[in-house]
Design a protein around this motif. Structure first.
Motif, PDB file in Angstrom:
ATOM      1  N   LEU A   1       1.029  -1.335  -0.070  1.00  0.00           N
ATOM      2  CA  LEU A   1      -0.057  -0.052   0.027  1.00  0.00           C
ATOM      3  C   LEU A   1       0.764   1.027  -0.093  1.00  0.00           C
ATOM      4  CD1 LEU A   1      -2.673   1.457   0.167  1.00  0.00           C
ATOM      5  CD2 LEU A   1      -2.531   1.249   2.638  1.00  0.00           C
ATOM      6  N   VAL A   2       0.780   2.029  -1.008  1.00  0.00           N
ATOM      7  CA  VAL A   2       1.460   3.284  -1.164  1.00  0.00           C
ATOM      8  C   VAL A   2       0.634   4.426  -0.752  1.00  0.00           C
ATOM      9  CG1 VAL A   2       3.011   4.569  -2.626  1.00  0.00           C
ATOM     10  CG2 VAL A   2       2.880   2.356  -2.943  1.00  0.00           C
ATOM     11  N   VAL A   3       1.045   5.055   0.189  1.00  0.00           N
ATOM     12  CA  VAL A   3       0.456   6.464   0.698  1.00  0.00           C
ATOM     13  C   VAL A   3       1.021   7.752   0.610  1.00  0.00           C
ATOM     14  CG1 VAL A   3      -1.097   6.919   2.809  1.00  0.00           C
ATOM     15  CG2 VAL A   3      -0.552   4.713   2.548  1.00  0.00           C
ATOM     16  N   ASP A   4       0.317   8.643  -0.257  1.00  0.00           N
ATOM     17  CA  ASP A   4       0.977   9.942  -0.508  1.00  0.00           C
ATOM     18  C   ASP A   4      -0.178  10.908  -0.790  1.00  0.00           C
ATOM     19  OD1 ASP A   4       2.549  12.033  -1.499  1.00  0.00           O
ATOM     20  OD2 ASP A   4       4.482  10.703  -1.102  1.00  0.00           O
TER      21      ASP A   4
ATOM     22  N   ALA B   1      -3.283   5.081  -1.609  1.00  0.00           N
ATOM     23  CA  ALA B   1      -4.106   5.635  -1.117  1.00  0.00           C
ATOM     24  C   ALA B   1      -3.733   7.193  -0.931  1.00  0.00           C
ATOM     25  CB  ALA B   1      -4.105   5.313   0.327  1.00  0.00           C
ATOM     26  N   GLY B   2      -4.620   8.267  -1.254  1.00  0.00           N
ATOM     27  CA  GLY B   2      -4.311   9.472  -1.207  1.00  0.00           C
ATOM     28  C   GLY B   2      -4.324  10.310  -0.060  1.00  0.00           C
ATOM     29  N   SER B   3      -4.810   9.601   1.106  1.00  0.00           N
ATOM     30  CA  SER B   3      -4.874  10.275   2.356  1.00  0.00           C
ATOM     31  C   SER B   3      -4.607   9.218   3.304  1.00  0.00           C
ATOM     32  CB  SER B   3      -6.034  10.899   2.534  1.00  0.00           C
ATOM     33  OG  SER B   3      -7.214  10.092   2.528  1.00  0.00           O
ATOM     34  N   GLY B   4      -4.280   9.925   4.722  1.00  0.00           N
ATOM     35  CA  GLY B   4      -3.980   9.118   5.788  1.00  0.00           C
ATOM     36  C   GLY B   4      -5.281   8.342   6.363  1.00  0.00           C
ATOM     37  N   SER B   5      -6.512   8.921   6.352  1.00  0.00           N
ATOM     38  CA  SER B   5      -7.647   8.480   6.628  1.00  0.00           C
ATOM     39  C   SER B   5      -7.926   7.150   5.722  1.00  0.00           C
ATOM     40  CB  SER B   5      -8.719   9.215   6.598  1.00  0.00           C
ATOM     41  OG  SER B   5      -9.103   9.891   5.544  1.00  0.00           O
TER      42      SER B   5
ATOM     43  N   MET C   1      -4.499  13.843   8.223  1.00  0.00           N
ATOM     44  CA  MET C   1      -3.656  12.907   9.258  1.00  0.00           C
ATOM     45  C   MET C   1      -2.385  12.602   8.892  1.00  0.00           C
ATOM     46  SD  MET C   1      -4.925   9.035  10.172  1.00  0.00           S
ATOM     47  CE  MET C   1      -6.588   9.699  10.598  1.00  0.00           C
ATOM     48  N   ASP C   2      -1.315  13.187   9.450  1.00  0.00           N
ATOM     49  CA  ASP C   2      -0.056  12.751   8.677  1.00  0.00           C
ATOM     50  C   ASP C   2       0.333  11.471   8.810  1.00  0.00           C
ATOM     51  OD1 ASP C   2       0.947  12.472  11.293  1.00  0.00           O
ATOM     52  OD2 ASP C   2       1.724  14.302  11.490  1.00  0.00           O
TER      53      ASP C   2
ATOM     54  N   PRO D   1      -3.007  -4.804   3.550  1.00  0.00           N
ATOM     55  CA  PRO D   1      -1.661  -4.636   2.845  1.00  0.00           C
ATOM     56  C   PRO D   1      -0.514  -5.789   3.742  1.00  0.00           C
ATOM     57  CG  PRO D   1      -1.838  -2.645   3.736  1.00  0.00           C
ATOM     58  CD  PRO D   1      -3.198  -3.299   4.006  1.00  0.00           C
ATOM     59  N   ASP D   2       0.412  -6.314   2.860  1.00  0.00           N
ATOM     60  CA  ASP D   2       1.377  -6.893   3.549  1.00  0.00           C
ATOM     61  C   ASP D   2       2.646  -5.902   3.977  1.00  0.00           C
ATOM     62  OD1 ASP D   2       0.653  -9.746   3.261  1.00  0.00           O
ATOM     63  OD2 ASP D   2       0.855  -9.025   1.206  1.00  0.00           O
ATOM     64  N   LEU D   3       2.552  -4.712   3.398  1.00  0.00           N
ATOM     65  CA  LEU D   3       3.584  -3.577   3.617  1.00  0.00           C
ATOM     66  C   LEU D   3       3.083  -2.420   3.321  1.00  0.00           C
ATOM     67  CD1 LEU D   3       6.597  -2.794   4.229  1.00  0.00           C
ATOM     68  CD2 LEU D   3       7.029  -3.036   1.819  1.00  0.00           C
ATOM     69  N   VAL D   4       3.309  -1.459   4.001  1.00  0.00           N
ATOM     70  CA  VAL D   4       2.714   0.104   3.970  1.00  0.00           C
ATOM     71  C   VAL D   4       4.076   1.104   3.781  1.00  0.00           C
ATOM     72  CG1 VAL D   4       1.486   2.206   4.799  1.00  0.00           C
ATOM     73  CG2 VAL D   4       0.842  -0.231   5.194  1.00  0.00           C
ATOM     74  N   MET D   5       4.023   1.676   2.659  1.00  0.00           N
ATOM     75  CA  MET D   5       4.979   2.724   2.061  1.00  0.00           C
ATOM     76  C   MET D   5       4.468   3.956   2.510  1.00  0.00           C
ATOM     77  SD  MET D   5       6.744   1.111  -0.957  1.00  0.00           S
ATOM     78  CE  MET D   5       8.263   2.157  -0.921  1.00  0.00           C
ATOM     79  N   LEU D   6       4.661   5.004   3.450  1.00  0.00           N
ATOM     80  CA  LEU D   6       3.904   5.796   4.150  1.00  0.00           C
ATOM     81  C   LEU D   6       4.541   7.261   4.181  1.00  0.00           C
ATOM     82  CD1 LEU D   6       1.216   6.875   5.668  1.00  0.00           C
ATOM     83  CD2 LEU D   6       2.372   5.728   7.686  1.00  0.00           C
TER      84      LEU D   6
END
Length: 519
Positions: free
Chosen positions: A157-160, A182-186, A210-211, A198-203
């Motif tokens: 999961l890529v979050v930015d 995902a385009g937001s923390g929420s 939400m940071d 997900p198995d891994l989050v790139m945050l």
């Protein structure tokens, strides 16, 4: 019985985990769900309410999941209840202990809702003994779920909040992994706490609303997302930010701008842990299947071999006592009888002792003519140890007629029990020595086996322990140990006394006496 009709008991000391598991069960269609925060509370519920499936955490205060499992298996009314342990426990020895204690399935955290559903359906269907066709269909469906889980690539999961960064990272990893964005923390938090995390989050850290730090903190507070590895990706070079990320459980900290040649191998390293977890679950599934296969073989051994073998023994004994056989024929029949009894003893040792050791043996008690059993074994011992010129005596000390002295137990287990003890006594006795077997019939049956010679001092305290032997070549050290299990399994007892002054060893076995009307 299907999921909608079944009553589930969820046992976990962590309230959010109880709620999540209960929610997953409801999503499957379950309507009746009980909860308990430890094994002791669960046991109280089980004594007063119907339960069809137990789902229990392992490590809990007051009473652990394994202790609860042992209590359930030792209680006649609950012994066959399907039991699934959900745990983060990965020590092979402890997993083996749970399997040997009779767990139906093991689910290693973290897991998906689909995995839980597959295992719940499997234990329900197995418990209610569906027909072979339906069982085969479900096994294929279950295996397809397992295979899909094993073969599907891990999910990142890529979050930015910057679309260009999402595009860059998703394209960087899309050839090797499933990539979600995902385009937001929420939104990221929602996905991490879903039934398909997900198995891994790139945050990313710097995001509006939400940071990344807040996302990571909330992930760690939730059972579904609490163990997901997080890699922080940020333009913040400050050491304080790195320390804060590490405190929140980050497995890595990547500084923008991203160097793909460095990032890809780092991600691969973390994904190896994901693959190892999947393989661990598969290994434990294989251990369970092998245990079930062994139990099936034991079932076949016990029911398909013991009954015919007991029939052969009975037939041989009847022929030998018919009165129409000559001496040579009788001796040959007795040889067959002795051989059959030895095979029976091997079957009992292989198929029953393991269950006795793990408190899973169920006695089907019947009246046993213990005098006749002892008489037959003594006669065989006289023939087997004729070369030692032993004086092997059998005495009856009964209030009534010794011939009707009956124990309340299992005749085949009694044969194995006394065959072991009398054989051991004959082996221990000196040349031209004496072995005495005495049956005392009172409110209980007492069988005392004495031989000249004493048990060595160094093993007396451990005489009935496993693998204890002294002075015997090629001895297994299981004779006295198995005798103790066989006596206890029939609600009896066994003890050993030694008289150094008289040079005598005595083994005393107590068995319940059969009374008319016993069930």
């Amino acid at each position: 019985m299907n999921i909608e009709e079944s009553v589930f008991l969820v046992v976990d000391d962590f309230e959010p985990m109880r709620k999540i598991t209960s929610g997953q069960l409801r999503a499957m269609g379950a309507k009746f769900i009980l909860t308990a925060n430890n094994g002791a509370e669960a046991l109280r519920l089980l004594r007063g309410q119907r339960v069809d499936v137990i789902l229990s955490d392992w490590n809990m205060p007051v009473m652990s999941g394994l202790e609860l499992l042992l209590q359930v298996r030792a209680t006649a009314q609950l012994a066959s209840l399907p039991f699934i342990i959900i745990t983060a426990e990965v020590e092979h020895k402890r997993i083996k202990e749970a399997i040997e204690s009779g767990v139906n399935d093991l689910l290693i955290k973290p897991y998906t809702a689909a995995q839980l559903a597959s295992r719940v359906e499997k234990v329900l269907l197995s418990h209610h003994k569906m027909n072979a066709k339906d069982l085969a269909v479900h096994e294929r469906e279950h295996n397809s779920v397992v295979d899909a889980h094993m073969s599907s690539p891990p999910t990142i999961l890529v979050v930015d909040d910057v679309p260009d960064n999402l595009l860059l990272l998703s394209r960087l990893f899309e050839d090797e992994y499933r990539v979600r964005v995902a385009g937001s923390g929420s939104k990221a938090l929602e996905m991490c706490q879903s039934n398909d995390p997900p198995d891994l989050v790139m945050l990313d850290i710097m995001m509006p609303g939400m940071d990344g730090f807040e996302v990571a903190r909330r992930m760690r507070e939730h059972p579904t997302s609490g163990t997901i590895p997080v890699i922080f990706i940020t333009a913040n070079h400050e050491e304080a930010a790195r320390l804060q990320g590490i405190e929140l459980g980050a497995v890595d900290f990547v500084i923008k701008p991203i160097d793909p040649t460095l990032l890809k191998p780092r991600v691969r390293n973390f994904m190896r842990h994901v693959e190892l977890h999947k393989q661990l679950q598969a290994n434990y599934d294989s251990m369970l299947e092998l245990t079930r296969l062994r139990e099936d073989v034991e079932h076949i051994t016990r029911h398909d071999m013991k009954a015919p073998l007991a029939g052969v023994i009975g037939l041989v004994q009847a022929l030998a006592e018919d009165g129409q056989m000559n001496r040579q024929q009788i001796e040959q029949l007795r040889t067959v009888e002795e051989t059959a009894l030895r095979v029976l003893d091997m079957i009992n040792l292989s198929s029953e002792l393991f269950k006795m050791e793990t408190d899973r043996f169920k006695l089907d008690a019947q009246p046993v003519n213990i005098a006749y059993v002892l008489q037959r074994i003594v006669e065989l011992a006289r023939a087997s140890f004729a070369h030692k010129q032993l004086d092997i005596l059998l005495h009856f000390d009964a209030d009534g007629e010794s011939e009707v002295s009956q124990a309340w137990g299992d005749s085949m287990l009694c044969y194995s029990l006394f065959q072991n003890l009398i054989k051991n006594a004959c082996e221990a006795a000196s040349e031209k020595g004496r072995v005495t077997v005495t049956l005392i019939d009172r409110t209980a049956l007492y069988i005392v086996i004495e031989n000249d010679g004493v048990v060595p001092v160094e093993i007396r305290d451990r005489f009935f322990s496993k693998f204890v032997t002294s002075g015997k070549h090629d001895a297994s050290g299981l004779g006295a140990y198995s005798a103790k299990l066989l006596a206890k399994a029939q609600n009896g007892d066994i003890s050993m006394t030694v008289s150094d002054q008289k040079n005598i060893t005595s083994i005393a076995v107590t068995l319940p006496r059969y009374e008319v009307g016993m069930k």
